[in-house]
Design a protein around this motif. Sequence first.
Motif, PDB file in Angstrom:
ATOM      1  N   PHE A 119       0.918  -1.114  -0.109  1.00 50.37           N
ATOM      2  CA  PHE A 119       0.057   0.168   0.077  1.00 50.37           C
ATOM      3  C   PHE A 119       0.994   1.193   0.062  1.00 50.37           C
ATOM      4  O   PHE A 119       1.290   1.637   1.084  1.00 50.37           O
ATOM      5  CB  PHE A 119      -0.622   0.072   1.270  1.00 50.37           C
ATOM      6  N   PRO A 120       1.331   1.731  -1.071  1.00 48.89           N
ATOM      7  CA  PRO A 120       2.462   2.768  -1.226  1.00 48.89           C
ATOM      8  C   PRO A 120       1.926   4.099  -1.015  1.00 48.89           C
ATOM      9  O   PRO A 120       1.766   4.828  -2.119  1.00 48.89           O
ATOM     10  CB  PRO A 120       3.103   2.596  -2.635  1.00 48.89           C
ATOM     11  N   VAL A 121       1.601   4.363   0.298  1.00 45.84           N
ATOM     12  CA  VAL A 121       1.280   5.774   0.504  1.00 45.84           C
ATOM     13  C   VAL A 121       2.299   6.593   0.790  1.00 45.84           C
ATOM     14  O   VAL A 121       3.522   6.272   0.928  1.00 45.84           O
ATOM     15  CB  VAL A 121       0.383   5.645   2.198  1.00 45.84           C
ATOM     16  N   GLY A 122       2.036   8.191   0.880  1.00 42.41           N
ATOM     17  CA  GLY A 122       2.958   9.120   1.322  1.00 42.41           C
ATOM     18  C   GLY A 122       4.132   9.210   0.262  1.00 42.41           C
ATOM     19  O   GLY A 122       5.113   9.642   0.741  1.00 42.41           O
ATOM     20  N   ALA A 123       4.162   8.839  -1.120  1.00 45.45           N
ATOM     21  CA  ALA A 123       5.075   9.071  -1.942  1.00 45.45           C
ATOM     22  C   ALA A 123       4.484   9.440  -3.122  1.00 45.45           C
ATOM     23  O   ALA A 123       3.376   9.169  -3.724  1.00 45.45           O
ATOM     24  CB  ALA A 123       5.874   7.607  -1.861  1.00 45.45           C
ATOM     25  N   PHE A 127       5.814  10.050  -7.524  1.00 42.98           N
ATOM     26  CA  PHE A 127       6.774   9.960  -8.497  1.00 42.98           C
ATOM     27  C   PHE A 127       7.363  11.211  -9.004  1.00 42.98           C
ATOM     28  O   PHE A 127       6.796  12.460  -9.106  1.00 42.98           O
ATOM     29  CB  PHE A 127       6.016   9.294  -9.867  1.00 42.98           C
ATOM     30  N   ASN A 128       8.635  11.484  -9.089  1.00 44.90           N
ATOM     31  CA  ASN A 128       9.293  12.566  -9.352  1.00 44.90           C
ATOM     32  C   ASN A 128       9.967  12.358 -10.968  1.00 44.90           C
ATOM     33  O   ASN A 128      10.758  11.439 -11.236  1.00 44.90           O
ATOM     34  CB  ASN A 128      10.578  12.640  -8.622  1.00 44.90           C
ATOM     35  N   PRO A 129       9.536  13.321 -11.964  1.00 43.74           N
ATOM     36  CA  PRO A 129       9.936  12.681 -13.285  1.00 43.74           C
ATOM     37  C   PRO A 129      11.355  13.207 -13.490  1.00 43.74           C
ATOM     38  O   PRO A 129      12.093  12.686 -14.303  1.00 43.74           O
ATOM     39  CB  PRO A 129       8.979  13.570 -14.250  1.00 43.74           C
ATOM     40  N   ASP A 130      11.779  14.091 -12.748  1.00 43.62           N
ATOM     41  CA  ASP A 130      13.512  14.360 -12.930  1.00 43.62           C
ATOM     42  C   ASP A 130      14.381  13.236 -12.560  1.00 43.62           C
ATOM     43  O   ASP A 130      15.384  13.310 -12.963  1.00 43.62           O
ATOM     44  CB  ASP A 130      13.379  15.646 -12.282  1.00 43.62           C
ATOM     45  N   THR A 131      13.899  12.756 -11.577  1.00 41.79           N
ATOM     46  CA  THR A 131      14.844  11.735 -10.889  1.00 41.79           C
ATOM     47  C   THR A 131      14.395  10.164 -11.496  1.00 41.79           C
ATOM     48  O   THR A 131      15.120   9.226 -11.037  1.00 41.79           O
ATOM     49  CB  THR A 131      14.990  11.604  -9.379  1.00 41.79           C
ATOM     50  N   MET A 132      13.407  10.204 -12.077  1.00 43.21           N
ATOM     51  CA  MET A 132      12.846   9.058 -12.360  1.00 43.21           C
ATOM     52  C   MET A 132      12.624   7.851 -11.310  1.00 43.21           C
ATOM     53  O   MET A 132      12.852   6.733 -11.416  1.00 43.21           O
ATOM     54  CB  MET A 132      13.603   8.171 -13.471  1.00 43.21           C
ATOM     55  N   ARG A 133      12.019   8.466 -10.251  1.00 40.49           N
ATOM     56  CA  ARG A 133      11.625   7.555  -9.017  1.00 40.49           C
ATOM     57  C   ARG A 133      10.805   7.934  -8.175  1.00 40.49           C
ATOM     58  O   ARG A 133      10.255   9.129  -8.439  1.00 40.49           O
ATOM     59  CB  ARG A 133      13.100   7.328  -8.324  1.00 40.49           C
ATOM     60  N   MET A 134      10.253   7.186  -7.391  1.00 39.97           N
ATOM     61  CA  MET A 134       9.301   7.342  -6.416  1.00 39.97           C
ATOM     62  C   MET A 134      10.003   8.348  -5.053  1.00 39.97           C
ATOM     63  O   MET A 134      11.066   7.815  -4.862  1.00 39.97           O
ATOM     64  CB  MET A 134       8.595   6.132  -5.743  1.00 39.97           C
ATOM     65  N   GLU A 135       9.466   9.233  -4.636  1.00 42.32           N
ATOM     66  CA  GLU A 135      10.169   9.890  -3.291  1.00 42.32           C
ATOM     67  C   GLU A 135       9.223  10.215  -2.295  1.00 42.32           C
ATOM     68  O   GLU A 135       7.848  10.465  -2.465  1.00 42.32           O
ATOM     69  CB  GLU A 135      10.571  11.074  -4.177  1.00 42.32           C
ATOM     70  N   VAL A 136       9.777   9.992  -1.209  1.00 38.71           N
ATOM     71  CA  VAL A 136       8.650  10.467  -0.049  1.00 38.71           C
ATOM     72  C   VAL A 136       8.182  11.824  -0.129  1.00 38.71           C
ATOM     73  O   VAL A 136       8.617  12.905  -0.256  1.00 38.71           O
ATOM     74  CB  VAL A 136       9.545  10.509   1.284  1.00 38.71           C
ATOM     75  N   SER A 137       6.733  11.792   0.313  1.00 39.88           N
ATOM     76  CA  SER A 137       6.305  13.246   0.106  1.00 39.88           C
ATOM     77  C   SER A 137       5.696  13.539   1.687  1.00 39.88           C
ATOM     78  O   SER A 137       5.475  14.439   2.298  1.00 39.88           O
ATOM     79  CB  SER A 137       5.010  13.382  -0.797  1.00 39.88           C
ATOM     80  N   ASP A 138       5.205  12.502   2.472  1.00 40.23           N
ATOM     81  CA  ASP A 138       4.621  12.233   3.585  1.00 40.23           C
ATOM     82  C   ASP A 138       5.258  11.227   4.387  1.00 40.23           C
ATOM     83  O   ASP A 138       4.696  10.162   4.424  1.00 40.23           O
ATOM     84  CB  ASP A 138       3.023  12.268   3.557  1.00 40.23           C
ATOM     85  N   PHE A 139       6.221  11.390   5.211  1.00 41.13           N
ATOM     86  CA  PHE A 139       6.721  10.199   5.816  1.00 41.13           C
ATOM     87  C   PHE A 139       5.908   9.358   6.935  1.00 41.13           C
ATOM     88  O   PHE A 139       5.940   8.631   7.361  1.00 41.13           O
ATOM     89  CB  PHE A 139       8.200  10.449   6.410  1.00 41.13           C
ATOM     90  N   MET A 140       5.113  10.629   7.757  1.00 40.56           N
ATOM     91  CA  MET A 140       4.102   9.877   8.621  1.00 40.56           C
ATOM     92  C   MET A 140       3.245   9.072   8.031  1.00 40.56           C
ATOM     93  O   MET A 140       2.761   8.139   8.646  1.00 40.56           O
ATOM     94  CB  MET A 140       3.366  11.189   9.309  1.00 40.56           C
ATOM     95  N   ALA A 141       2.648   9.158   6.819  1.00 41.01           N
ATOM     96  CA  ALA A 141       1.724   8.339   6.211  1.00 41.01           C
ATOM     97  C   ALA A 141       2.622   7.016   6.032  1.00 41.01           C
ATOM     98  O   ALA A 141       1.746   6.064   5.950  1.00 41.01           O
ATOM     99  CB  ALA A 141       1.178   8.950   4.817  1.00 41.01           C
TER     100      ALA A 141
END
Lengths: 374, 517
Positions: free
Chosen positions: B152-156, B158-172
Amino acid sequence: MSYELLRLIWWALLGILLIAFAVTDGFDLGSAVLLPYVARNDNERRQVINTIGPVWEGNQVWFVLGGGAIFAAWPALYAASFSGFYLAMFAVLAALIFRPLSIVYRSKLADPRWRSWWDGTFFVTGIIPSLVFGVAFGNLFLGVPFGFDVELRFHSEITLLSLLRPFPLLTGVMSLSMLMLHGATWLSLKTDSAVSARAKAAIPYLAGTFIIVFVLSGIWLLALDGYVITSRLSHDAVSNPMLKTVILVPRGWLSNAGLHPALWLAPLLALGGAFAAILLRNRPLLSFIGSALACAATIATAGLALFPFLLPSSSEPNASLTVWDASSSKLTLEIMLGAVLIFLPLILAYTGWVYRVMRGPVQVRDFSGDPGAY
Amino acid sequence: MDIVLLSRLQFAITALYHFLFVPLTLGLSLILLITECVYVMTGRAIWRDITKFWGTLFGINFAMGVATGITMEFQFGTNWAYYAHYVGDVFGAPLAIEGLMAFFLEATLVGLFFFGWERLSKVGHLVVTAGVAIGSNFSALWILIANGWMQFPVGAKFNPDTMRMEVSDFMAVLFNPVAQDKFVHTVAAGYVTGSVFVLAISALYLLQKRHRPLALRSMTVAASFGLASALCVIVLGDESGYTASVNQKMKIAAIEAMWNTEPAPASFTLIGVPDLKGRKTDYAIKIPWVLGLITTRTVDKQVPGIDDLVKLADTRIRSGRIAYDTLTKLRNDRRNAALRAQLDEHVGDLGYALLLKRFRPDVEHASEADIAKAAQSTIPNVPVLFWSFRLMVACGFWFVLLFGTAFYLSATRRLARYRWFLVAALLSLPLPWLAAELGWVVAEYGRQPWVIEGVLPTALGVSSTSSGNVLFSLLGFVLFYSGLAVADLYLMVKYIRLGPDQTLGHPVAAPRDMVAA
C-alpha cells in the motif's frame, strides 16, 4: 538545512559508518585470518574466538547499517555497486553467512572434525571480505564500466575478472594487512600467555607490510588519471546522474589535496597509526588505538581523494555517481539525519557499555566451564 | 533462463528460508524475557535454568536468523537494482532505521545474554534480555513498515526528474494501516511459533517422563502466552483482510477465487475447487455474509470480483499510457509546465502502463491485444492463494484450540495428565512454520504481478546483470542453505535430546515447590 549540506553530511556519515565497521568488525576479520598462526590447540583457538564472541554480532551491524544507509541515502549507488559488483558481493555475502555459524556452532559439539571444519570456515570468512573490500576501493579510483539508460536503468559490463587489476589487487593487500594488524593488536590486548605473545610478535611484520603497501599505492595513485567534473553541477541539483559531463585528467585524484593541503593529514595519520602500533606494542591498548587510527585514516584518505565521486564510470564517465547527483530526496535525507541524531548516540552508549562489561583478557577458565561460551 | 524468474525464485527461496528462523527468534525472545522476569521477581534458581536452557536453543536459531537476514538486504541491490533505484528513496529509509533502532540493539546485547550471566547483576542481565526482545520486535516493525509500503504505497510521489518514487509524507509511510496490521499479525505469529516450540518440546519431556519441573513450568508460560498470541493473530489477520480490501481488491478476490461481483453482502467460500478455465469455483461451500463483513465491515458494500477488477485494470492501463507518453516527451523538454500538469493528472496510473512492458517493450506502440494481456496479467495465481490462505487459517484456529486446552489444563493443574494432549502438542510442532510460510505466500505471491502494488511491476524491478550470475548465486544459496539446515537441525535435536541438565552442565536447580499434576 540546504540540500548541499545534507548531502555533505550524508557523505561524511557514509565514511563514518565504513570507519566504524573497519575499526570494530575489522579486528574480528583480522583475528579470523590470524587464527591458524596465533592459536595452536583447541583451548587457544577457543580463546581467540571468545575474545570476539560477545561483540562480533554488534560489530557486524555497522556493515549492515552501512548497507541500509547507502540504500536510503544513496539509492543509485546502492543499485549500481551491489548489482555491478555482483559476484564480489556474493563472495562477501557467503562469508557473512558462514561466519556467524563458525563462531556460534563450532564449540557446540566436541567432535574434532566438526571443530576443525568450522575453524577453516572461520579463517576463510575472515580473508574474503578483507580482500574484497580493498579490491573494491582500488577499483573506485580506476572507475568501472557502467551507465544508465533514459529511464535511469543501471547497466554495466563489469565482470569479476575485470576487477582484478594490478592497482586494486595492491589495495586488496593493503586492506588485508591493515585488518590483520588490527586483529593482532586486538588479540594482544584481549588474550594472555602464548596467544597474546604470538599476536604481539606479528605486529611489526603486519604493520611494516601495511606501511610499505600504503606508500606504494600512494605513489601509484600519483601516476593514475583521475576523474573531474567539467560541467557546472549545482550542489543542490536533482539526483539524476545523467545531466553532467566528466573527463579523465592526469593526476586528477590529487586535485582535492592540491586545493586543501590539510587533507594530507589523513594519509599521515594512517602511517602514524601503523607506526604507533609497532612502537607501543608493549602497551596493548595504545597499540590497538594505533591500528584503529590506521584503519580510520586509510578510509578517510580514500574518501577524501575521491570526493565528490562515489563511483566513477570508465565507459561512460558522464554517468559517474557523485555526492551532488546520486542522493535521495532532500526530505529523506532530513528524516534519516534525524533518526541518526537520535539513535547513533544511543548505539555508542550501549556498545561502550558492552565492551566495558566484557573488559579484560579472555582466559581459558572463562569458557572451559561455561556451556554458553563459544 | 529468464532473469525475472530466477530473481523471483531466489528471493522466494531466501525469504522463505530466512522466515524459518525469524518467528522463533521473535517468540522465544519474549518467552525468555517472561521466564527471566519470574526468576528476578521470585529469586528461584529453576527459572534461571529455564531461561538458560531455552536461551541455548534460542542462540542456535538466532545465529541462523542473522546469517540469512543479511542475504535479504544484499539482494535488493544485487538482483533488484532497478527496484532499489525506483523506490530506494522511500523503501530504504525504514530498512536503515531498522538497523539504527532495532537490529543494532538486539545484536549488540545478544552477546551479553550468553556471556553476561556472571558479569552482570540479576537486574542488569534482565535489562539485556529485555533489550534483545525489544530489538527483535522493533526490527519486525520496521521491516513490516517497508513491506507494508510495498502493499500500500502511501506518502510517496513519482518525480519525473529523478525517474523514481520519492517520499512526500513520511508520517503516512510510518503509520500506514497495512503496516500496522501486518506488524501485529506477524509478531503475534512469531509468539505463537515460540509458544508451540516450548509447548511441544516440554510435552516431549513429559512423555519421556524427564525434566518434569522445567517442562511443567515452561508449558504454563507457553500456554497463556500462546493463547493470547493465537487470538491476536486471528483478530489482526481479519483486520489485514479489511485493509487489503481497500487497495488490494485483486488479492482478496483471488484468495476467494471470486470471479464475479456478488450482490452485497458477499458470501465467504469456506472450501471449493477453483476452476481457472471456466472461471468459477466448483463444489463451493459458502457461508453467507461473511466475506462482505470481513472486507467491507458493512452489509451493503460490494466486494468486486476478478472480472470486474480486470476491467478496471484495463482503464488504468489506458490512463497510464498517457502518463508514459507525457513522461517521454518531458524528457526532451524538461521545463514544459503543460506537460508536467498532464503527467500529474495521470501519474497515479503510470505503473499500469509499465505492465505493458512485459508484452511490448515500446509501450507507446502497444496494441489492443497487448492491453488486454496486460490487464489479464493483474490476476495472481488463484488456486495457490485460495489453498494457502485456507490452510493458514486452519492452522490459526487449531492454535487457538491447542492453547485454549493447554491453558485450561494448566489452570486446573492437569498439564501432564493426558497423553493425548501431550501427543497433540508434540505433533503440532511443525504447524506454526507451515502457517508462517503460507502467510508469506498469501501476502507476497498474492501481490503479483506487482512488486510495489500499482506502482512498479515485479518484472521491471530486476537488475541488468546476466542471468548466469543470478543462476550461479541461486545454486550457491541452495547449496549453502541445505548444508546449514542440516547443521542447525542437528544441533537443535542434539541439545533437545541432551536436555537441560546436560546442556547447562549441572542438574536443573531443584524446585522448592512442585506444580501439582
